[in-house]
Design an enzyme around this catalytic site. Structure first.
Site, PDB file in Angstrom:
ATOM      1  N   GLU A  14       1.654  -0.614  -5.026  1.00 63.92           N
ATOM      2  CA  GLU A  14       0.646   0.395  -5.332  1.00 63.92           C
ATOM      3  C   GLU A  14       1.385   1.722  -5.245  1.00 63.92           C
ATOM      4  OE1 GLU A  14      -3.270   2.743  -3.730  1.00 63.92           O
ATOM      5  OE2 GLU A  14      -1.516   2.358  -2.531  1.00 63.92           O
ATOM      6  N   ASP A  23       0.829  -1.199   0.000  1.00 61.53           N
ATOM      7  CA  ASP A  23       0.000   0.000   0.000  1.00 61.53           C
ATOM      8  C   ASP A  23       0.870   1.258   0.000  1.00 61.53           C
ATOM      9  OD1 ASP A  23      -2.868   0.894   0.514  1.00 61.53           O
ATOM     10  OD2 ASP A  23      -1.883   1.894   2.191  1.00 61.53           O
TER      11      ASP A  23
END
Ligand code: GLC
Length: 614
Positions: free
Chosen positions: A301, A227
């Protein structure tokens, strides 16, 4: 040292055994809150995912990526983690996670979990310790050094340390109160105030995350989706930067109306995005993963542009994959898609990494709805009843054709749960029910991401469309399944028509389209094929046309027989324009075409077909 995980998927035969599994994998994103609810409380859970594994097996994906299921106050849908090594009771127990891993592996599915290293939850013991400790003491300083605490500016330190804006809206700093009750330092949060940013210069933070990686790798997970991979390291001195970044776009354009500056332009780099220091972290993690023999993968990401910068995350010895948001952001536009594909392939080639392709995820308006907007390249942060409503039928058609582009491209593809049902966004959700912190932090100016996180419809006729199963059976349990408990977000009425039980084994359905595309893709080994634009490619006329050549070459031998696999050429033709286009009938046979796509030797607008060249 090579460590064996507790459970591993069966080794399936691959045409290219020297390639790791993820090179051409199709990976299905499960958002656990909204996938399937086994215990009937209205919130999805791990047992629900377990029940629906047969559905995923039928679909034919290679792996699942689970969005966070860790202990969390759920202020940002689980991306606010309070304990990285345990499962939130909402979703089950650690034993459930282990059972799910084992069952998935038994079904031949790999499992990737989400890792959230940029920030913890404010409920994480490290942060509560940092707030409780006296900053004047050595212990207090050590506890605070794990996060980004800074004194404020101006008289009494009443102004934040700099002008950084939270991605979710409002300032990126919140002031603390010292244990003795006086206003104290500020802490940084690039997202919600309940998500304090970690200090990646602190060796204890680095050690902790390597340990978390091992914790899950030892349990057999097949990799991590990292993330905000571009955010961990901040520029020295935390220089001012007043432009609020958009989600995924990194440029702030559109979603927040800050088009005046493009941080992708490195004359004005964002001091908290894509700093050089992040790469050392991923090189270390790569080494940790390399200790394991089951080829775990790391996917970034990272909202980074241009693509040349993104592909630095997947240089040898770093991450293995990065989400291709340029492809996602291209929208339904042949020129933009053509450019995105060309540049992606070029940049991936330079670093020897596979490409990834993605159309939607839990942070975007679903593409079936984006593609039905009057401008199908628009990328709004959520849609509400007062916004332009998408043309649902048009978006649905385009989404199906987009799947044929995405799954025809070599590399790895990511599907978001519901893509395979052609599911639209909930575009008229009651504002009172919205949970995305963006909605609150922008005072409602941005609707946020709840509309794409609405629970899955499994049964057209059941209450809550069978999301709240309340049974140990899977969706095959029949239309009686489903309890009266309301799902945590209400589904729109239209979801009934998209329910899984209306699509599985139903000819022409979107589910069957995906299943067949995945089948052909696997059979012909398209994921490791060689890409070339075809002579028919004319993006300015709305036509995308490329060939993928598979088999043959140095790797083209059947594993069992050792015989040479003949070269096959597949032509992917998509019509994003307004008029029908002629299809090459003489040297190619349609192996697959989107419902009603081919008429009188022509490919209709907003549709696509795959042809096997003879
Ligand atoms: C990532 C997640 C998003 C989350 C944010 C903060 O972008 O995909 O859902 O809100 O990080 O963790």
């Amino acid at each position: 040292m090579t460590t064996g995980p507790l459970s591993t998927p069966p080794s399936e035969a691959r045409n290219r055994p020297e390639n790791p599994w993820w090179v051409d994998a199709v990976i299905y994103q499960v958002y656990p809150r909204s996938f399937a609810d086994a215990d009937g409380d209205g919130m999805g859970d791990l047992a629900g995912v377990m029940q629906q594994l047969p559905y995923l097996e039928q679909l034919g994906v290679d792996a699942i990526w689970l969005s966070p299921f860790y202990v969390s106050p759920q202020r940002d849908g689980g991306y606010d983690v309070a304990d990285y090594r345990d499962v939130d009771p909402l979703f089950g127990t650690l034993e459930d996670a282990e059972a799910l891993l084992e069952a998935a592996h038994g079904a031949g599915l790999r499992v990737i979990v989400d890792l959230v290293p940029n920030h913890t939850s404010s409920a994480h013991p490290w942060f509560t310790e940092a707030l409780a400790a006296d900053p004047a003491t050595e212990a207090g300083r050590a506890a605070r050094d794990r996060y980004m605490f800074r004194p404020g500016q101006g008289p009494g330190g009443a102004q934040p340390p700099n002008n950084w804006q939270s991605t979710f809206g409002g300032p990126a700093w919140t002031r603390t109160v010292d244990p003795h009750g006086t206003p104290g330092d500020w802490y940084l949060h690039l997202f919600d105030s309940s998500q304090p940013d970690l200090n990646w210069d602190n060796p204890g933070v680095r050690d902790e995350f390597e340990d978390i990686l091992r914790f899950w790798l030892d349990r057999g997970v097949d990799g991590f989706r990292v993330d905000v991979a571009h955010g961990l390291v901040k520029a020295e001195g935390l220089p001012d930067h007043g432009i609020r970044p958009g989600m995924i776009t990194d440029s702030g354009e559109d979603v927040s109306g800050h088009a005046e500056e493009n941080p992708g332009d490195h004359a004005h780099p964002v001091p908290y995005h894509d700093q050089e220091g992040v790469h050392a972290v991923y090189r270390d993690w790569n080494q940790v993963l390399a200790e394991y023999s089951h080829e775990p993968v790391m996917v970034a990401e990272a909202w980074v542009s241009p693509l040349e910068r993104l592909f630095r995350y997947v240089r040898p010895g770093e991450m293995h994959q990065a989400f291709n948001f340029t492809f996602l952001l291209a929208g339904w536009d042949a020129v933009r898609l053509s450019d995105a594909i060309t540049v992606s392939l070029e940049e991936a080639g330079k670093v020897g990494a596979p490409n990834t392709w993605v159309l939607s995820n839990h942070d975007t308006v679903r593409h079936a709805s984006r593609f039905g907007l009057s401008d199908p390249t628009r990328y709004p942060n959520g849609l509400g009843a007062e916004d332009e409503q998408p043309d649902e039928a048009l978006g649905w058609r385009r989404a199906r054709a987009a799947a044929m582009i995405e799954l025809g491209l070599p590399g790895s593809a990511y599907l978001y749960q519901g893509d395979e049902l052609g599911l639209p966004e909930h575009t008229t959700l009651d504002d009172a029910l919205r949970q995305d912190p963006t909605f609150v932090r922008t005072a409602g100016a941005e609707k946020g991401r709840d509309g794409c996180r609405v629970p899955m419809p499994w049964h057209a006729e059941a209450p809550g469309f069978g999301f709240t199963l309340g049974t140990d059976e899977g969706y095959d349990a029949g239309p009686a399944a489903g309890t009266a408990t309301a799902p945590w977000l209400p589904q729109p009425e239209s979801f009934g028509a998209y329910a899984a039980d209306r699509q599985v084994d139903v000819e022409g359905s979107t589910f069957e389209l995906y299943r067949e595309l995945l089948g052909v893709r696997g059979e012909l080994d398209l994921g490791t094929g060689a890409f070339a634009w075809s002579g028919l490619h004319s993006p300015e006329l709305g036509v995308l046309a490329f060939t993928v050549t598979t088999g043959g070459g140095q790797h083209g031998h059947d594993l069992d027989s050792g015989e040479r696999v003949p070269e096959q050429v597949v032509l992917v033709l998509a019509n994003l324009g307004e008029t029908a286009v002629d299809v090459p009938e003489d040297d190619a046979a349609a192996i697959f075409s989107h419902h009603e796509a081919l008429q009188d030797g022509q490919l209709m607008p907003d549709s696509a077909a795959w042809f096997l060249k003879r």
